[in-house]
Design a protein around this motif. Sequence first.
Motif, PDB file in Angstrom:
ATOM      1  N   ARG A 192     -75.060  69.216 -22.948  1.00 16.92           N
ATOM      2  CA  ARG A 192     -74.937  70.657 -23.141  1.00 16.92           C
ATOM      3  C   ARG A 192     -75.802  71.143 -24.295  1.00 16.92           C
ATOM      4  N   VAL A 193     -75.963  70.327 -25.323  1.00 15.36           N
ATOM      5  CA  VAL A 193     -76.852  70.697 -26.424  1.00 15.36           C
ATOM      6  C   VAL A 193     -78.277  70.896 -25.907  1.00 15.36           C
ATOM      7  N   ARG A 194     -78.726  69.983 -25.049  1.00 16.12           N
ATOM      8  CA  ARG A 194     -80.077  70.098 -24.489  1.00 16.12           C
ATOM      9  C   ARG A 194     -80.192  71.309 -23.568  1.00 16.12           C
ATOM     10  N   VAL A 195     -79.119  71.606 -22.841  1.00 17.22           N
ATOM     11  CA  VAL A 195     -79.110  72.795 -21.986  1.00 17.22           C
ATOM     12  C   VAL A 195     -79.224  74.051 -22.843  1.00 17.22           C
ATOM     13  N   ALA A 196     -78.472  74.108 -23.945  1.00 13.25           N
ATOM     14  CA  ALA A 196     -78.504  75.282 -24.821  1.00 13.25           C
ATOM     15  C   ALA A 196     -79.885  75.498 -25.417  1.00 13.25           C
ATOM     16  N   ILE A 197     -80.529  74.421 -25.839  1.00 13.12           N
ATOM     17  CA  ILE A 197     -81.877  74.535 -26.409  1.00 13.12           C
ATOM     18  C   ILE A 197     -82.850  75.040 -25.357  1.00 13.12           C
ATOM     19  N   ALA A 198     -82.720  74.527 -24.134  1.00 15.68           N
ATOM     20  CA  ALA A 198     -83.590  74.987 -23.049  1.00 15.68           C
ATOM     21  C   ALA A 198     -83.360  76.468 -22.759  1.00 15.68           C
ATOM     22  N   PHE A 199     -82.097  76.891 -22.741  1.00  6.12           N
ATOM     23  CA  PHE A 199     -81.791  78.316 -22.566  1.00  6.12           C
ATOM     24  C   PHE A 199     -82.499  79.149 -23.631  1.00  6.12           C
ATOM     25  N   ALA A 200     -82.413  78.699 -24.882  1.00  7.29           N
ATOM     26  CA  ALA A 200     -82.967  79.468 -25.991  1.00  7.29           C
ATOM     27  C   ALA A 200     -84.483  79.592 -25.902  1.00  7.29           C
ATOM     28  N   THR A 201     -85.152  78.527 -25.490  1.00  3.23           N
ATOM     29  CA  THR A 201     -86.624  78.575 -25.473  1.00  3.23           C
ATOM     30  C   THR A 201     -87.167  79.528 -24.417  1.00  3.23           C
ATOM     31  N   VAL A 202     -86.379  79.793 -23.365  1.00  2.00           N
ATOM     32  CA  VAL A 202     -86.855  80.745 -22.360  1.00  2.00           C
ATOM     33  C   VAL A 202     -86.253  82.131 -22.548  1.00  2.00           C
ATOM     34  N   SER A 203     -85.179  82.240 -23.322  1.00  2.37           N
ATOM     35  CA  SER A 203     -84.547  83.541 -23.550  1.00  2.37           C
ATOM     36  C   SER A 203     -85.093  84.235 -24.786  1.00  2.37           C
ATOM     37  N   MET A 204     -85.712  83.466 -25.674  1.00  2.11           N
ATOM     38  CA  MET A 204     -86.270  83.991 -26.909  1.00  2.11           C
ATOM     39  C   MET A 204     -87.762  83.667 -26.949  1.00  2.11           C
ATOM     40  N   PRO A 205     -88.540  84.398 -27.741  1.00  2.00           N
ATOM     41  CA  PRO A 205     -89.963  84.061 -27.853  1.00  2.00           C
ATOM     42  C   PRO A 205     -90.139  82.619 -28.335  1.00  2.00           C
ATOM     43  N   ALA A 206     -90.951  81.854 -27.637  1.00  2.00           N
ATOM     44  CA  ALA A 206     -91.201  80.451 -27.994  1.00  2.00           C
ATOM     45  C   ALA A 206     -92.580  80.053 -27.517  1.00  2.00           C
ATOM     46  N   SER A 207     -93.159  79.091 -28.200  1.00  2.00           N
ATOM     47  CA  SER A 207     -94.484  78.611 -27.808  1.00  2.00           C
ATOM     48  C   SER A 207     -94.380  77.799 -26.525  1.00  2.00           C
ATOM     49  N   VAL A 208     -95.489  77.662 -25.862  1.00  2.00           N
ATOM     50  CA  VAL A 208     -95.529  76.864 -24.627  1.00  2.00           C
ATOM     51  C   VAL A 208     -95.111  75.423 -24.915  1.00  2.00           C
ATOM     52  N   SER A 209     -95.560  74.907 -26.041  1.00  2.00           N
ATOM     53  CA  SER A 209     -95.221  73.516 -26.378  1.00  2.00           C
ATOM     54  C   SER A 209     -93.714  73.371 -26.610  1.00  2.00           C
ATOM     55  N   ALA A 210     -93.065  74.371 -27.233  1.00  2.00           N
ATOM     56  CA  ALA A 210     -91.617  74.309 -27.460  1.00  2.00           C
ATOM     57  C   ALA A 210     -90.856  74.355 -26.145  1.00  2.00           C
ATOM     58  N   ILE A 211     -91.319  75.184 -25.220  1.00  2.00           N
ATOM     59  CA  ILE A 211     -90.669  75.273 -23.901  1.00  2.00           C
ATOM     60  C   ILE A 211     -90.800  73.949 -23.168  1.00  2.00           C
ATOM     61  N   ARG A 212     -91.982  73.362 -23.206  1.00  2.00           N
ATOM     62  CA  ARG A 212     -92.201  72.084 -22.511  1.00  2.00           C
ATOM     63  C   ARG A 212     -91.414  70.954 -23.159  1.00  2.00           C
ATOM     64  N   ARG A 213     -91.338  70.969 -24.483  1.00  2.00           N
ATOM     65  CA  ARG A 213     -90.591  69.919 -25.183  1.00  2.00           C
ATOM     66  C   ARG A 213     -89.098  70.007 -24.849  1.00  2.00           C
ATOM     67  N   ALA A 214     -88.553  71.216 -24.840  1.00  2.00           N
ATOM     68  CA  ALA A 214     -87.137  71.385 -24.477  1.00  2.00           C
ATOM     69  C   ALA A 214     -86.889  70.934 -23.043  1.00  2.00           C
ATOM     70  N   ALA A 215     -87.808  71.248 -22.149  1.00  2.00           N
ATOM     71  CA  ALA A 215     -87.665  70.835 -20.746  1.00  2.00           C
ATOM     72  C   ALA A 215     -87.725  69.317 -20.619  1.00  2.00           C
ATOM     73  N   ARG A 216     -88.614  68.692 -21.384  1.00  2.00           N
ATOM     74  CA  ARG A 216     -88.736  67.235 -21.320  1.00  2.00           C
ATOM     75  C   ARG A 216     -87.473  66.550 -21.825  1.00  2.00           C
ATOM     76  N   HIS A 217     -86.920  67.031 -22.928  1.00  2.00           N
ATOM     77  CA  HIS A 217     -85.684  66.447 -23.455  1.00  2.00           C
ATOM     78  C   HIS A 217     -84.519  66.664 -22.488  1.00  2.00           C
ATOM     79  N   LEU A 218     -84.478  67.838 -21.864  1.00  2.00           N
ATOM     80  CA  LEU A 218     -83.427  68.098 -20.872  1.00  2.00           C
ATOM     81  C   LEU A 218     -83.572  67.142 -19.698  1.00  2.00           C
ATOM     82  N   ASP A 219     -84.795  66.932 -19.238  1.00  2.00           N
ATOM     83  CA  ASP A 219     -85.037  65.987 -18.140  1.00  2.00           C
ATOM     84  C   ASP A 219     -84.523  64.590 -18.485  1.00  2.00           C
TER      85      ASP A 219
END
Length: 560
Positions: A192-219
């Motif tokens: 759930r922590v990884r899900v929350a971080i992924a939610f935040a990176t797409v719901s708030m302004p974030a760099s492409v690298s941050a979005i990809r990193r959150a997605a990779r950790h969630l995976d």
Amino acid sequence: MRMSDSRRLISLTIREAWWRLSRRLVLGRMSFIRFSGTTPDRLIVAPTDLRVIDPHVASEIVAGRFPLAGRILETDGESPFEVDLPSREFAVRLHTFSWARHIRALTEEDDLSRARQLVSRWLATHGRGIKGIAWEPDVAAQRLIAWLSHSPVILKQADHVFYRRFLKSLAVHVRYLRHVANAVPDGEGRLRVRVAIAFATVSMPASVSAIRRAARHLDDELDRQILPDGGHASRNPRVALDLLLDLLPLRQTYVNLGHDVPVKLIPSIDRMFPALRFFRHQGGELALFNGATSAQANELMSVLRYDETAGQPFKGLPDSQYERLAAKDVVVIMDTGCPISAALSREAHAGCLSFELSSGRHRFIINSGAPRFAGDRFRQMARVTAAHSTVTVEDRSSARLSTSRFLGPIITGGVTQVSVTHSPSEGSDSVVARHNGYSGAFKLMHERDLILNATGTTLRGRDRLVTQDGADPDPGHAATAVARFHIHPAITVRQADAYEVKLIAPDGDSWVMTCRDGAIAVEEDIFFADPSGLRKTQMLTIGFSAGVQPEIQWILSRRT
């Protein structure tokens, strides 16, 4: 204590000590300043919340009464975050802000502003100090998801000062969760922590690298925790429902914003749907195994309406270790496994070879389930083998539950091997399973056969105690056993004679249990998983002896 058990305890203690040391080194000193930084200037999107909304709960909260975790807190105008709370469970629910969804049911501006007022009070009390229940990682993750999802209500007519404070706190939540993510104990909370971080990176302004990193950790976490058959690694059927309530909106948010969906997200969701349907009884309830508690039927349907994997539920989940027999409107689900790891066994139950039976819209044979909001004493009572529809030997559990404060409530021994075979025929379906949970203390194995006929009118069962090589125990073996069959509180129990008991549902559907190998006793029981709390019910018990009568056969027959 056997030498093997002693070595296992030593190994688990060393592993826990190493984990705690590593976690302390990773986390370091916690402070608000450590996680402060830039504040985002806006929110991009508010993810959907699929959870059920209750206008009554909303009205109570607006009036200063908080009905959470089976308790009601009267605040008398004070902040709920500054008063003594009724229980730890209440505190967890309060600090997650999952209840904020209910306020969306209201329409008056003054009522809607209550959500903003409560967030403001939380920020004043807990927003500048990272400590206590409020900042436990899973609690913080749930709060982050809730604040993002319900930000339209929280921010409605908010002034600039509050808007900035809110966005700043969201940013602190994200940085904090990123820091602690790898140190969260294994299981649903870490995912759930990884899900929350992924939610935040797409719901708030974030760099492409941050979005990809959150997605990779969630995976990575999805790959670890969602088994190939779609079950969760905890073996708790309820966890899949709770996770899907977050994963489905997360998937949709990625799609709506045009981001690349994490590689494992859609395949994981697609696997979880059939597993969730596997555990669903005919009346819509989830089976009660390994920490599962009550689930609202409308909440389950709000998830299943997204199921595009249509088809009949599987007959077995080989990775989650469960079996299912079904005919017409009768379903039998059986636990044929043990914890995947000690770390994932903190809520696991000693219910190996237990089963549940539902007929039509009603559950007849159940497990006692896990209490939804009760304290630790009742949660531990619900975990023992006697709280499950299976066999106990000498009133001992088939799994050993740790009472060590250091190790926590993990399973430290007992069942390590379960063998399962099938012998389907034209007129029936069956499963035969055997576990070694009693092999250490009593040199016995418990074997259970279940046979459901093709018309769903007869379930034949056999419970047998055997030696490790499959033979009958020595006639002098002194161990005694009890087969328990827990009855759902809605079912009426009528005993015809010592060997026959009738079970009657409110709509008249009825089953009769007969056993000629031993007398059937009707005893008082507790149902832990009722939505209203602990509830009285009844159970059927059949006693037998390993040395004198190592096997009993019983029949459940449907009567019309």
